[in-house]
Design a protein around this motif. Structure first.
Motif, PDB file in Angstrom:
ATOM      1  N   SER A  28      68.272  71.118  47.377  1.00 33.26           N
ATOM      2  CA  SER A  28      69.675  71.319  47.722  1.00 33.26           C
ATOM      3  C   SER A  28      69.948  72.710  48.275  1.00 33.26           C
ATOM      4  CB  SER A  28      70.541  71.096  46.481  1.00 33.26           C
ATOM      5  OG  SER A  28      71.901  71.366  46.774  1.00 33.26           O
ATOM      6  N   THR A  29      70.821  72.749  49.276  1.00 27.58           N
ATOM      7  CA  THR A  29      71.331  74.026  49.786  1.00 27.58           C
ATOM      8  C   THR A  29      72.518  74.508  48.958  1.00 27.58           C
ATOM      9  OG1 THR A  29      72.855  72.907  51.300  1.00 27.58           O
ATOM     10  CG2 THR A  29      70.648  73.425  52.146  1.00 27.58           C
ATOM     11  N   ARG A  30      73.007  73.669  48.040  1.00 28.57           N
ATOM     12  CA  ARG A  30      74.246  73.966  47.323  1.00 28.57           C
ATOM     13  C   ARG A  30      74.028  74.574  45.945  1.00 28.57           C
ATOM     14  NH1 ARG A  30      78.477  69.903  49.410  1.00 28.57           N
ATOM     15  NH2 ARG A  30      77.430  68.961  51.206  1.00 28.57           N
ATOM     16  N   PHE A  58      71.719  64.262  50.234  1.00 26.24           N
ATOM     17  CA  PHE A  58      71.286  63.346  51.289  1.00 26.24           C
ATOM     18  C   PHE A  58      70.071  63.868  52.065  1.00 26.24           C
ATOM     19  CE2 PHE A  58      75.757  61.293  51.900  1.00 26.24           C
ATOM     20  CZ  PHE A  58      75.552  60.547  50.758  1.00 26.24           C
ATOM     21  N   GLY A  59      70.113  65.150  52.474  1.00 26.27           N
ATOM     22  CA  GLY A  59      69.001  65.687  53.255  1.00 26.27           C
ATOM     23  C   GLY A  59      67.700  65.676  52.481  1.00 26.27           C
ATOM     24  N   THR A  60      67.774  66.028  51.205  1.00 25.51           N
ATOM     25  CA  THR A  60      66.586  66.024  50.348  1.00 25.51           C
ATOM     26  C   THR A  60      66.051  64.606  50.189  1.00 25.51           C
ATOM     27  OG1 THR A  60      67.439  67.952  49.154  1.00 25.51           O
ATOM     28  CG2 THR A  60      65.705  66.662  48.074  1.00 25.51           C
ATOM     29  N   LEU A  61      66.956  63.656  49.942  1.00 26.61           N
ATOM     30  CA  LEU A  61      66.532  62.259  49.781  1.00 26.61           C
ATOM     31  C   LEU A  61      65.928  61.721  51.071  1.00 26.61           C
ATOM     32  CD1 LEU A  61      69.602  60.892  47.793  1.00 26.61           C
ATOM     33  CD2 LEU A  61      67.337  61.426  46.882  1.00 26.61           C
ATOM     34  N   ASP A  62      66.472  62.130  52.192  1.00 28.80           N
ATOM     35  CA  ASP A  62      65.941  61.700  53.483  1.00 28.80           C
ATOM     36  C   ASP A  62      64.482  62.122  53.634  1.00 28.80           C
ATOM     37  OD1 ASP A  62      65.802  60.869  56.208  1.00 28.80           O
ATOM     38  OD2 ASP A  62      66.333  62.898  56.849  1.00 28.80           O
ATOM     39  N   GLU A  63      64.210  63.393  53.386  1.00 29.27           N
ATOM     40  CA  GLU A  63      62.835  63.892  53.511  1.00 29.27           C
ATOM     41  C   GLU A  63      61.911  63.233  52.486  1.00 29.27           C
ATOM     42  OE1 GLU A  63      61.941  65.655  55.935  1.00 29.27           O
ATOM     43  OE2 GLU A  63      63.791  66.576  56.665  1.00 29.27           O
ATOM     44  N   GLY A 105      68.273  59.978  37.177  1.00 27.41           N
ATOM     45  CA  GLY A 105      69.652  59.600  37.458  1.00 27.41           C
ATOM     46  C   GLY A 105      69.895  59.233  38.907  1.00 27.41           C
ATOM     47  N   VAL A 106      69.047  59.729  39.798  1.00 32.66           N
ATOM     48  CA  VAL A 106      69.225  59.470  41.233  1.00 32.66           C
ATOM     49  C   VAL A 106      68.732  58.078  41.616  1.00 32.66           C
ATOM     50  CG1 VAL A 106      68.485  60.189  43.548  1.00 32.66           C
ATOM     51  CG2 VAL A 106      69.167  61.904  41.859  1.00 32.66           C
ATOM     52  N   PHE A 107      67.553  57.706  41.141  1.00 31.10           N
ATOM     53  CA  PHE A 107      67.030  56.373  41.479  1.00 31.10           C
ATOM     54  C   PHE A 107      66.074  55.924  40.386  1.00 31.10           C
ATOM     55  CE2 PHE A 107      63.608  58.983  42.909  1.00 31.10           C
ATOM     56  CZ  PHE A 107      62.485  58.189  43.060  1.00 31.10           C
ATOM     57  N   ASP A 108      65.867  54.616  40.343  1.00 31.42           N
ATOM     58  CA  ASP A 108      65.080  53.985  39.283  1.00 31.42           C
ATOM     59  C   ASP A 108      63.889  53.260  39.907  1.00 31.42           C
ATOM     60  OD1 ASP A 108      64.013  52.611  37.181  1.00 31.42           O
ATOM     61  OD2 ASP A 108      65.884  51.697  36.517  1.00 31.42           O
TER      62      ASP A 108
END
Length: 314
Positions: free
Chosen positions: A93-95, A234-239, A267-270
């Motif tokens: 994340s950039t955030r 989103f950007g992290t998940l994309d890569e 928590g993001v995906f299973d």
């Protein structure tokens, strides 16, 4: 008989001439008073620009193939010239800033709540700021990992380059760690509609900017010996998922893919759900794993290569 007394001519100068050619000066106004104005109009027209100097022409739709080529070639030439042969790629994340910055942000939102009252929107901002502060510990882990990679050295003095997207947050932290130990560190920025700046810890000359996400993704993985993924959006998940798909299909040779922070990623995906639903195979679940510390990440990468019988920098 030929005249042997005639001196042989010297080679012509590669640029200079003794006599100017007719076109080295424009047609004089004394011959036609309109001449200089007409020639000036021709020289100013965009069509007269040399193709590789005509930015407007290069940005035309039909030049997209050439722009893709240039996007790839510039980075390839520069990275090759700098001896960047093997890399560890860090994304995230950039955030999520460093802890002190996260604490300041939380304090500011709490001050707003004190002054304006506990509105639903302010409560939401405070709640998110607390979550970001909790995740800021990953900034320190990424920075520690950057230091480890920066100090690493393979056979014959080969060094791994730490590569990120060049932005703030988790990527800044990893670049900062490598910078801390005076190691070269690479950033692959992307041109976006909104202004952005690279983080300050990149090595000058090794921060590159791309127009196309596709070419940037290619350069992320072309030299990658591992992908380390910190919490992100989103950007992290994309890569992440693109890399897993390339490995799953063996479009690229497998590399270690390490997700840092198991609780976040659960928590993001299973992945077990995906296996149970029959949309991925059990072996696809094993294309990545979790880690919690910089040292664990590094040891996992080394163990993976030892088990493969391959060199991390080979």
């Amino acid at each position: 008989m030929p005249d042997t007394d005639t001196p042989k001519p010297h080679p012509a100068h590669p640029v200079r001439r003794e006599c100017d050619l007719p076109w080295t000066c424009p047609k004089p106004d004394r011959d036609d008073p309109r001449a200089s104005g007409m020639v000036g109009a021709i020289l100013r027209s965009p069509e007269y620009r040399q193709a590789d100097e005509d930015v407007d022409f290069l940005h035309r739709y039909e030049m997209r193939g050439l722009r893709l080529h240039l996007d790839f070639d510039k980075a390839e030439s520069l990275l090759t010239a700098q001896g960047i042969a093997h890399s560890i790629v860090v994304i995230g994340s950039t955030r999520v800033p460093e802890p002190e910055a996260a604490r300041r942000a939380l304090a500011a939102f709490e001050a707003d709540r004190t002054q304006a009252g506990a509105t639903p929107e302010i409560e939401r901002r405070v709640r998110i700021a607390r979550r970001v502060l909790d995740k800021s510990r990953f900034y320190e882990i990424a920075q520690d990992f950057g230091r480890i990679v920066g100090r690493s050295e393979g056979p014959n003095g080969q060094r791994l380059a730490l590569v990120t997207g060049g932005g703030p947050g988790m990527m800044e932290a990893a670049n900062r760690g490598a910078h801390d130990v005076c190691a070269r560190t690479v950033g692959l920025n992307i041109t976006l509609p909104h202004e952005q700046y690279p983080n300050p810890y990149l090595t000058p000359g090794l921060c590159l900017r791309f127009h196309y996400f596709a070419i940037r993704k290619l350069h992320f993985l072309k030299r990658a010996r591992a992908l380390v993924v910190f919490p992100g959006g989103f950007g992290t998940l994309d890569e992440l998922f693109e890399t897993l798909t390339l490995i799953q299909t063996r479009k690229i040779a497998p590399v270690p893919v390490i997700l840092v922070g198991e609780t976040f990623w659960r928590g993001v995906f299973d992945p077990e759900f995906l296996v149970d639903e029959g949309v991925i195979d059990p072996e696809d679940r094993d294309l990545f794993w979790f880690a919690e510390s910089a040292q664990e990440i590094w040891e996992d990468i080394q163990r993976w290569y030892d088990r493969c019988g391959r060199s991390l920098t080979g």
